[in-house]
Each structure stands twice: as structure tokens, then as C-alpha cells.
Design a protein around this motif. Structure first.
Motif, short mmCIF file in Angstrom:
data_model
loop_
_atom_site.label_atom_id
_atom_site.label_comp_id
_atom_site.label_asym_id
_atom_site.label_seq_id
_atom_site.Cartn_x
_atom_site.Cartn_y
_atom_site.Cartn_z
N TRP A 178 0.84 -1.21 0.00
CA TRP A 178 0.00 0.00 0.00
C TRP A 178 0.87 1.25 0.00
O TRP A 178 0.56 2.23 -0.69
CB TRP A 178 -0.90 0.00 1.23
CG TRP A 178 -2.01 -1.01 1.19
CD1 TRP A 178 -2.46 -1.68 0.10
CD2 TRP A 178 -2.78 -1.49 2.30
NE1 TRP A 178 -3.47 -2.54 0.44
CE2 TRP A 178 -3.71 -2.44 1.79
CE3 TRP A 178 -2.80 -1.20 3.66
CZ2 TRP A 178 -4.61 -3.11 2.61
CZ3 TRP A 178 -3.71 -1.86 4.47
CH2 TRP A 178 -4.61 -2.80 3.95
N ALA A 179 1.93 1.22 0.78
CA ALA A 179 2.83 2.38 0.83
C ALA A 179 3.46 2.63 -0.54
O ALA A 179 3.62 3.79 -0.95
CB ALA A 179 3.91 2.14 1.88
N LEU A 180 3.84 1.57 -1.24
CA LEU A 180 4.44 1.73 -2.56
C LEU A 180 3.45 2.35 -3.54
O LEU A 180 3.81 3.24 -4.32
CB LEU A 180 4.92 0.37 -3.07
CG LEU A 180 5.54 0.34 -4.48
CD1 LEU A 180 6.69 1.34 -4.59
CD2 LEU A 180 6.01 -1.07 -4.81
N ILE A 181 2.22 1.89 -3.49
CA ILE A 181 1.20 2.43 -4.39
C ILE A 181 0.96 3.92 -4.12
O ILE A 181 0.76 4.72 -5.04
CB ILE A 181 -0.12 1.64 -4.23
CG1 ILE A 181 0.08 0.21 -4.75
CG2 ILE A 181 -1.26 2.32 -4.97
CD1 ILE A 181 -1.11 -0.70 -4.52
N LYS A 182 1.04 4.31 -2.84
CA LYS A 182 0.83 5.71 -2.46
C LYS A 182 2.14 6.51 -2.44
O LYS A 182 2.15 7.68 -2.05
CB LYS A 182 0.16 5.78 -1.09
CG LYS A 182 -1.24 5.18 -1.08
CD LYS A 182 -1.85 5.24 0.31
CE LYS A 182 -3.25 4.63 0.32
NZ LYS A 182 -3.86 4.66 1.69
N HIS A 264 5.05 1.09 -11.79
CA HIS A 264 5.84 -0.04 -12.27
C HIS A 264 6.58 -0.68 -11.09
O HIS A 264 7.59 -0.15 -10.62
CB HIS A 264 6.84 0.42 -13.33
CG HIS A 264 6.21 1.08 -14.52
ND1 HIS A 264 5.53 0.37 -15.49
CD2 HIS A 264 6.15 2.38 -14.89
CE1 HIS A 264 5.07 1.21 -16.41
NE2 HIS A 264 5.43 2.43 -16.06
N HIS A 265 6.07 -1.82 -10.64
CA HIS A 265 6.72 -2.49 -9.50
C HIS A 265 6.40 -3.98 -9.48
O HIS A 265 6.15 -4.56 -8.43
CB HIS A 265 6.28 -1.85 -8.18
CG HIS A 265 4.79 -1.79 -7.98
ND1 HIS A 265 4.04 -0.70 -8.36
CD2 HIS A 265 3.92 -2.68 -7.47
CE1 HIS A 265 2.77 -0.92 -8.07
NE2 HIS A 265 2.68 -2.13 -7.52
N GLU A 269 5.67 -7.01 -6.58
CA GLU A 269 4.43 -7.78 -6.55
C GLU A 269 4.69 -9.28 -6.68
O GLU A 269 4.05 -10.09 -5.99
CB GLU A 269 3.50 -7.32 -7.68
CG GLU A 269 2.80 -6.01 -7.40
CD GLU A 269 1.79 -5.69 -8.48
OE1 GLU A 269 0.66 -5.29 -8.13
OE2 GLU A 269 2.11 -5.83 -9.67
N GLY A 270 5.63 -9.66 -7.56
CA GLY A 270 5.91 -11.08 -7.73
C GLY A 270 6.39 -11.73 -6.45
O GLY A 270 5.94 -12.83 -6.09
#
Length: 292
Positions: A178-182, A264-265, A269-270
Motif C-alpha cells: 500500500w505504501a508503494l502504491i501511495k 511499475h513495480h 508484486e511477484g
């Protein structure tokens, strides 16, 4: 040289990594074969092969990371990576399904069947229908067996602690996602660091559990059907946790270097998918191996 566009899949140039990695694997496996046959040079071949495999893995993955950071991967590559990871996790599900299937077959079918034959016609007349089973017990095919004495590993204590550790790690890696998305970089790094520490704590606890099993419970890999399935299932799961923890450490370092963006991450995610898979498998182990 490779060319690339939004509608063209990126094809890398020729590489020596596969050939060198293959030679390293050949040296590693051949060294193991020579070693078990008591040839002195086999051990050194194993060490050499392992060093080559580790070096090539880091070098190859480093090249892939560089290709990603330089914009080589677009929508087509992202899609193929996701499909590949899904297929890989499905193969891992099949892997564990085979071991769970062996556990259920022995526990629910083979052991009760062997003990349920007519005592007048079967050489298995004294077969003990008990689970956990350490062996046939009684007289089987004219030979008297004495099942080794052991205590089954209970669900509480270290197994319960490990369950809490893995469930918590699933929450921390989701928090980091969530932190990465934000684009909250501090929260991202803290979440990944917590996940890594929880993974390491799990492995330490599993090591203590194995030591307890061997030294105090009499439970070993050779303790009949129960010992074999217990250590095969929990041991291979521990191996997957080890690999997952190594991947988490790599992702943590990449997060600290700012390699991922909210858009792009997939590398993150994988690994997160893989870690959640490890969590789910452990829940199955805790219920069917430790508890029931």
C-alpha cells in the motif's frame, strides 16, 4: 543489438550466463555424486559449482534489473512476467499438493486398511492402526517390528508462534505494498524490513523446533510414516521460506534504492505473491500436520 518499442517484445542480446550457469550446475551435481561415493575432489567440485551458480544468479538478475531500470520492459513484458509468475506458483501448489496427498493417503487409507484385514488370512494381523504412525508394530510378514518411541509435535508452542509470525509478515508486506502504491517511501522500507525480520524469526524458530524434535521428542526423519511426512512437508516449506526471505532482502535493498514506482513495480508484486503463497501453505501445514 536489441530494438524495442511499445508494440514489440524486448529480445535481449546473446548472453554467456546460461552456459556458465549450466556448467556450474553440472559441477555442483557431479561433485555431490562424487562426494557420496567418497571421492575427495567431489566436495571441492560442489563448492566450485555452488560458487558459480550464486555468482551467475546475482550477475544475471543484476542485468535484468538494469534492463528494467533503463526502460526496456513495457506492457508486453509486464504481462508475460505476471503470467510466468502465476504458472510458477501453480507448479509450487502442485508440488505441495503431492506431499499433502501422500499424508492424507497414508493417514486415511493405507494405515487403516492394513490394520483392517481379516486376522485369519493376513500376515498383517498385528499391524497397529494408529496415527501418528512410526511403523507397523507387531508381527508383519513373519517379522516382529518394534515401533520407535516418539512424541508427536503438538500445534502449540513454536508452531503456533511461527503461525503468528507468518500471518503478521503477510500483513506487513501488504502494508508495504500500500505504501508503494501511495509512494510513501519510509513506510515502504519499514514494512519490507519488518517482513524480512519476521521471515528470519520464523526460520530461527523452525530450527529450534527441529532441535527439540530430534533431541527431546525422538521425532526424526526416520520415525516411520509420520516422521517422513512431517519433515518432508515442514522442511520443504522451510526451504521455500528461506528462498522467499532472500528475495525479500533483495526487494528491500531495491526499495531503499528507489527502484520501484507506484506505476511499475512487478518485481515487488511477484515476491509478494510468492510470500502470500508461503503463508497459505503454512496454514495448511499447521492445521493438517500439527493440529489434526
Amino acid at each position: 543489438m536489441a530494438t524495442h518499442s511499445e508494440n514489440q517484445y524486448f529480445v535481449p542480446h546473446g548472453s554467456v550466463y546460461p552456459s556458465i550457469l549450466s556448467l556450474g550446475l553440472l559441477s555442483l551435481i557431479s561433485g555431490f555424486v562424487f562426494s557420496v561415493n567418497h571421492l575427495a575432489f567431489g566436495q571441492w567440485m560442489m563448492y566450485l559449482g555452488a560458487a558459480v551458480v550464486i555468482a551467475m544468479t546475482f550477475k544475471w538478475m543484476g542485468t535484468i534489473i538494469t534492463e528494467n531500470l533503463t526502460g526496456k520492459y513495457k506492457a508486453w513484458e509486464d504481462k508475460s512476467f505476471r503470467v510466468g509468475m502465476i504458472v510458477f506458483i501453480c507448479s509450487e501448489i502442485a508440488f505441495f499438493a503431492a506431499f499433502f496427498g501422500a499424508l492424507f493417503y497414508m493417514r486415511m487409507i493405507s494405515v487403516p486398511d492394513l490394520a483392517g484385514f481379516d486376522v485369519d488370512i493376513t500376515p498383517y494381523k498385528d499391524f497397529l492402526s494408529t496415527w501418528p504412525s512410526a511403523g507397523p508394530g507387531g508381527v508383519v510378514l513373519g517379522t516382529e517390528y518394534v515401533a520407535p518411541k516418539f512424541t508427536a509435535m503438538g500445534p502449540w508452542g513454536l508452531p503456533a508462534i511461527n503461525t503468528a509470525l507468518l500471518l503478521t509478515s503477510g500483513a506487513t508486506i501488504t502494508w508495504a505494498h500500500w505504501a508503494l502504491i501511495k509512494n510513501k517511501r519510509t513506510q515502504l522500507v519499514l514494512g519490507m524490513l519488518a517482513t524480512v525480520l519476521l521471515g528470519v524469526a520464523f526460520l530461527v524458530c523452525q530450527g529450534l523446533e527441529y532441535h527439540h524434535a530430534y533431541t527431546e521428542l525422538g521425532l526424526t526423519l526416520g520415525t516411520g510414516a509420520y516422521g517422513a511426512t512431517f519433515f518432508m512437508l515442514t522442511g520443504f516449506h522451510g526451504f521455500h521460506v528461506t528462498l522467499g526471505t532472500i528475495m525479500l532482502i533483495v526487494i528491500l535493498i531495491r526499495c531503499m534504492k528507489g527502484h520501484f514506482t507506484p506505476e511499475h513495480h512487478f518485481g515487488f508484486e511477484g515476491v509478494a505473491w510468492y510470500w502470500h503463497f508461503v503463508d497459505v501453505v503454512w496454514l495448511g501445514l499447521f492445521i493438517f500436520v500439527y493440529w489434526l
